[in-house]
Write an enzyme that holds these catalytic residues in place. Structure first.
Site, short mmCIF file in Angstrom:
data_model
loop_
_atom_site.label_atom_id
_atom_site.label_comp_id
_atom_site.label_asym_id
_atom_site.label_seq_id
_atom_site.Cartn_x
_atom_site.Cartn_y
_atom_site.Cartn_z
N CYS A 152 -1.78 14.69 -0.42
CA CYS A 152 -2.81 14.21 -1.35
C CYS A 152 -2.19 13.32 -2.43
O CYS A 152 -2.82 12.40 -2.94
CB CYS A 152 -3.54 15.38 -2.00
SG CYS A 152 -4.63 16.26 -0.86
N CYS B 298 8.97 2.90 -2.92
CA CYS B 298 7.62 3.45 -2.77
C CYS B 298 7.28 4.19 -4.06
O CYS B 298 7.66 3.77 -5.13
CB CYS B 298 7.54 4.36 -1.54
SG CYS B 298 8.62 5.79 -1.60
#
Lengths: 91, 393
Positions: free
Chosen positions: B198, B351
């Site tokens: 998530c 990232c």
């Protein structure tokens, strides 16, 4: 074009966001081949490099897990439905 | 699956105060005094007080479950408040376990709350679970889910499971005495990096309530012995389509832990089983990881680098490092990204936190860009150390 395949959110990037796509009948292997033709890349998310069903993705034909039927050889009847249910861990 | 016997014996009596509080339960014939007394006597452990744990704990408390245990070691972060409704603005920075306890006490002071402020692992799970009748899972990773499952099978405890991602939720009850376990449904976890969390992929906040409410409903049914439990069935919720569907979950005779010939007879190393990062990525990152300070230096001195952000477009929009080009990790795994690389420059990948960029780095190294590196800690470290005025997520 008489089989409905339910696509989970996580794989909808391959189907232009569509939650359901239609393919012609056959075995599950043939259904996945058609999915790959129409939506390149999706096969690798469902099958591993050896062409076997991935162990963290469950595929249901008419609500029955194909692991307990004939696997990729499971026949998908006319007007049947296929659901791809990947493991998710969010909480 | 038809009715199962109630999991819990009824308490001796309800006080006058309890009768007043629980009157809307007591007048339902199926629950009645008997069911409410069982809830009073029940001990439920909730693993995690996050997205799923928030509604689950609040409703179990309101329903009058006598003892609630909370396993949670984290602290409340601002980014939790979009969905973790048991915590509030003034709880930011506090222990989640303590914050959850305070909310529970406000809703129902009659509940005994036990805090277990530790990371659940193979060394403490058995002793902890043994103290409870039923386990509710609100964790956010595969390793803990397999740990919880295996401990529940070994102790024969019902495991009320739920899982969420973006707009999709799944829920089931695993109880090997009466049906399948989690490993029967998903024998193996996905390789690291294959399924986003998530934190990477996002989750609609209210989805926690949709799935958490199923978990609480099932817990109450099991504790009091009413209705048809969600044993041997997987409930699949799609918030965009607004559909609930269910499929059969069979007990797998070949299941590694609850099958006919189990190969897992005690707890295993779950971090190793699930892997935080793939072997290829770990190898690639070794000796090829730079710090954000190093990156800043390279950018300031016009070093010949191509800085590539491998996150998703939505994440890039929230915050990015100046000069970076967006090429999502998926394009590296599918091969399309390689032709966008500039062979005259050194490739630098980043990232959010450094996991996805390590996965992409393995691909880039394999393609022959041996001097390519990735940024440890990702954009979170960049904001933390270089541009603290920018947002994190």
């Amino acid at each position: 074009m008489s089989i409905t395949v339910r696509i989970p959110t996580i794989l909808r990037t391959y189907t232009d966001g569509k939650a359901e796509v239609s393919v012609a009948g056959g075995t599950l292997a043939e259904v996945i081949d058609q999915l790959e033709t129409d939506h390149t890349g999706i096969r690798a998310r469902v099958l591993d490099d050896d062409g076997k069903l991935r162990r963290f993705v469950n595929v249901y034909v008419n609500d029955d897990d194909v692991r307990f039927a004939e696997g990729l050889g499971t026949a998908v009847p006319e007007n049947g439905n296929v659901s791809i249910i990947p493991a998710v861990a969010g909480g | 699956m038809s009715n199962l016997p109630p999991l819990v014996e009824p308490a001796a009596e309800l006080t006058v105060e309890e009768v007043r509080r629980y009157s809307r339960h007591l007048i339902i014939p199926d629950v009645g005094m008997d069911g409410q007394k069982r809830l009073k006597n029940a001990k439920v452990l909730c693993v995690g007080a996050g997205g799923l744990g928030s509604p689950t704990l609040l409703y179990l408390a309101a329903a009058g479950v006598g003892t609630l245990g909370i396993v949670e070691f984290d602290v409340v972060d601002e980014s939790n408040l979009q969905r973790q409704v048991i915590h509030g603005q003034s709880d930011i920075g506090r222990s989640k376990a303590e914050s959850a306890r305070d909310s529970i006490k406000e809703i129902n002071p009659l509940v005994q709350v036990n805090l277990h402020e530790e990371r659940l692992d193979s060394t403490n799970v058995m002793e902890l679970f043994a103290q409870y009748d039923l386990i509710v899972d609100g964790t956010d990773n595969f390793a803990t889910r397999y740990l919880v499952n295996d401990a529940c099978v070994l102790l024969n405890k019902p495991y009320v499971w739920g899982s969420i991602y973006r707009f999709d939720g799944q829920a089931s009850v695993f109880w090997s005495e009466y049906g399948p376990c989690y490993r029967c449904l998903y024998p193996e976890p996905p390789p690291p990096g294959m399924v986003p969390s998530c934190a990477e992929g996002g989750v609609l906040g209210v989805l926690c309530a949709s799935i958490g409410s199923i978990q609480v409903t099932e817990a109450i049914k099991l504790l009091t012995g009413i209705g048809e439990p969600l044993v041997g069935r997987l409930m699949i919720y799609d918030a965009l389509e607004m559909t609930y569907r269910q499929v059969k979950v069979r007990k797998d005779p070949d299941c590694a832990i609850c099958g006919d010939h189990p190969t897992v007879t005690e707890l295993i190393d779950y971090e190793a089983f699930c892997g935080a990062i793939s072997e290829e990525a770990a190898d690639a990152a070794m000796d090829s990881t730079i710090t954000v300070t190093q990156l800043k230096e390279w950018l300031d001195t016009d070093e010949k680098i191509q800085l590539i952000d491998v996150r998703e477009p939505n994440e890039y929009e929230i915050v990015n490092i100046p000069g970076s080009t967006l090429i999502p990790k998926g394009e590296f795994l599918m091969g399309g990204a390689l032709e966008k690389l500039d062979p005259t420059k050194r490739i630098v990948l980043h990232c959010k936190s450094g996991v996805r960029s390590a996965e992409a780095l393995a691909v880039v190294h394999a393609a022959g860009y041996k001097d390519a590196v990735h940024v440890g800690g990702g954009v979170l470290a960049w904001v933390n150390q270089i541009e603290p005025e920018k947002p994190t997520y």
